[in-house]
Design a protein around this motif. Structure first.
Motif, PDB file in Angstrom:
ATOM      1  N   TYR A  13      -1.381  -9.189   1.554  1.00 41.65           N
ATOM      2  CA  TYR A  13      -0.610  -8.706   0.429  1.00 41.65           C
ATOM      3  C   TYR A  13       0.142  -7.468   0.866  1.00 41.65           C
ATOM      4  CZ  TYR A  13       0.169  -7.129  -4.377  1.00 41.65           C
ATOM      5  OH  TYR A  13       0.735  -6.731  -5.551  1.00 41.65           O
ATOM      6  N   THR A  14       1.385  -7.336   0.465  1.00 41.06           N
ATOM      7  CA  THR A  14       2.152  -6.121   0.718  1.00 41.06           C
ATOM      8  C   THR A  14       2.326  -5.384  -0.600  1.00 41.06           C
ATOM      9  OG1 THR A  14       3.317  -7.139   2.559  1.00 41.06           O
ATOM     10  CG2 THR A  14       4.339  -5.206   1.581  1.00 41.06           C
ATOM     11  N   PHE A  15       2.025  -4.092  -0.597  1.00 40.32           N
ATOM     12  CA  PHE A  15       2.162  -3.343  -1.839  1.00 40.32           C
ATOM     13  C   PHE A  15       3.084  -2.139  -1.662  1.00 40.32           C
ATOM     14  CE2 PHE A  15      -1.367  -1.145   0.156  1.00 40.32           C
ATOM     15  CZ  PHE A  15      -1.169   0.179  -0.184  1.00 40.32           C
ATOM     16  N   THR A  16       3.625  -1.706  -2.801  1.00 41.85           N
ATOM     17  CA  THR A  16       4.531  -0.559  -2.817  1.00 41.85           C
ATOM     18  C   THR A  16       4.019   0.573  -3.694  1.00 41.85           C
ATOM     19  OG1 THR A  16       5.768  -1.564  -4.621  1.00 41.85           O
ATOM     20  CG2 THR A  16       6.572  -1.969  -2.372  1.00 41.85           C
ATOM     21  N   PRO A  55       3.571   5.740  -6.136  1.00 40.96           N
ATOM     22  CA  PRO A  55       4.338   4.920  -5.206  1.00 40.96           C
ATOM     23  C   PRO A  55       3.870   5.175  -3.773  1.00 40.96           C
ATOM     24  CG  PRO A  55       5.784   6.169  -6.665  1.00 40.96           C
ATOM     25  CD  PRO A  55       4.396   6.713  -6.832  1.00 40.96           C
ATOM     26  N   ALA A  56       3.885   4.150  -2.961  1.00 44.95           N
ATOM     27  CA  ALA A  56       3.607   4.325  -1.533  1.00 44.95           C
ATOM     28  C   ALA A  56       4.840   4.936  -0.876  1.00 44.95           C
ATOM     29  CB  ALA A  56       3.274   2.980  -0.894  1.00 44.95           C
ATOM     30  N   THR A  57       4.666   5.553   0.272  1.00 43.37           N
ATOM     31  CA  THR A  57       5.825   6.086   0.991  1.00 43.37           C
ATOM     32  C   THR A  57       6.615   4.961   1.645  1.00 43.37           C
ATOM     33  OG1 THR A  57       4.402   6.529   2.901  1.00 43.37           O
ATOM     34  CG2 THR A  57       4.819   8.362   1.396  1.00 43.37           C
ATOM     35  N   VAL A  58       5.925   3.885   2.020  1.00 49.41           N
ATOM     36  CA  VAL A  58       6.554   2.668   2.561  1.00 49.41           C
ATOM     37  C   VAL A  58       5.740   1.470   2.093  1.00 49.41           C
ATOM     38  CG1 VAL A  58       7.489   3.783   4.637  1.00 49.41           C
ATOM     39  CG2 VAL A  58       5.237   2.733   4.724  1.00 49.41           C
ATOM     40  N   ALA A  59       6.363   0.301   2.055  1.00 48.84           N
ATOM     41  CA  ALA A  59       5.617  -0.919   1.728  1.00 48.84           C
ATOM     42  C   ALA A  59       4.504  -1.097   2.760  1.00 48.84           C
ATOM     43  CB  ALA A  59       6.546  -2.119   1.741  1.00 48.84           C
ATOM     44  N   THR A  60       3.307  -1.432   2.286  1.00 46.81           N
ATOM     45  CA  THR A  60       2.124  -1.455   3.144  1.00 46.81           C
ATOM     46  C   THR A  60       1.371  -2.770   2.990  1.00 46.81           C
ATOM     47  OG1 THR A  60       1.916   0.938   2.907  1.00 46.81           O
ATOM     48  CG2 THR A  60      -0.031  -0.253   3.667  1.00 46.81           C
ATOM     49  N   LYS A  61       0.936  -3.338   4.100  1.00 42.66           N
ATOM     50  CA  LYS A  61       0.202  -4.599   4.083  1.00 42.66           C
ATOM     51  C   LYS A  61      -1.297  -4.349   3.910  1.00 42.66           C
ATOM     52  CE  LYS A  61      -0.854  -8.582   6.959  1.00 42.66           C
ATOM     53  NZ  LYS A  61      -0.811  -9.098   8.305  1.00 42.66           N
ATOM     54  N   VAL A  62      -1.900  -5.129   3.016  1.00 45.46           N
ATOM     55  CA  VAL A  62      -3.349  -5.152   2.844  1.00 45.46           C
ATOM     56  C   VAL A  62      -3.818  -6.496   3.378  1.00 45.46           C
ATOM     57  CG1 VAL A  62      -5.254  -5.198   1.195  1.00 45.46           C
ATOM     58  CG2 VAL A  62      -3.288  -3.722   0.777  1.00 45.46           C
ATOM     59  N   ASP A  63      -4.742  -6.490   4.303  1.00 42.65           N
ATOM     60  CA  ASP A  63      -5.278  -7.737   4.842  1.00 42.65           C
ATOM     61  C   ASP A  63      -6.304  -8.328   3.888  1.00 42.65           C
ATOM     62  OD1 ASP A  63      -3.798  -7.639   7.225  1.00 42.65           O
ATOM     63  OD2 ASP A  63      -5.268  -6.315   8.149  1.00 42.65           O
ATOM     64  N   ALA A  64      -6.300  -9.651   3.791  1.00 45.90           N
ATOM     65  CA  ALA A  64      -7.318 -10.343   3.009  1.00 45.90           C
ATOM     66  C   ALA A  64      -8.690 -10.008   3.581  1.00 45.90           C
ATOM     67  CB  ALA A  64      -7.081 -11.844   3.052  1.00 45.90           C
TER      68      ALA A  64
END
Length: 136
Positions: free
Chosen positions: A90-93, A113-122
């Motif tokens: 999942y990528t979150f902002t 808000p995140a500083t950059v879009a960030t991936k969360v691993d399953a």
């Protein structure tokens, strides 16, 4: 690891805290929710403050929390958020915190808000991670 721009308490969140402090009612951290809305990365503080829901796709996260009243006018919330219920990458902002006052509907309390879009691993059993945060 993601970094956040800082939490902005929503207008509804501020009303909730004021009502909780004035009426000495119970406030429960109901859910921590990630969003993948790309607009959140550049949204103004006033626009964030006006949010009543998180836009676009959201994912609820498991969490442990501790809440304390530090003064007559201040509540401090410490939360540890994990990825243990994330079933797919999942990528979150941004991150939203949702509270519930006893007997009332959920309220979007604050958004970071995140500083950059960030991936969360399953979560697959051996890749657990946590995010520790404090809201004052």
């Amino acid at each position: 690891m993601s970094q956040f721009q800082g939490f902005t308490i929503t207008s509804d969140g501020l009303k909730l805290v004021q009502d909780t402090l004035q009426n000495n009612t119970t406030l429960t951290l109901n859910v921590a929710r990630l969003t993948d809305d790309p607009d959140l990365l550049t949204m103004s503080v006033d626009s964030i403050r006006a949010l009543s829901t998180l836009p676009v796709k959201t994912t609820n996260l498991d969490f442990e929390t501790r809440m304390s009243r530090t003064t007559d006018n201040q509540i401090e919330v410490d939360a540890m958020i994990t990825n243990q219920n994330v079933k797919q990458n999942y990528t979150f902002t941004g991150l939203g915190i949702v509270f519930q006052q006893a007997g009332k509907e959920d309220v979007l309390f604050a958004v970071a808000p995140a500083t950059v879009a960030t991936k969360v691993d399953a979560f697959v059993g051996d890749n657990s991670y946590t995010l520790d945060l404090t809201i004052k």
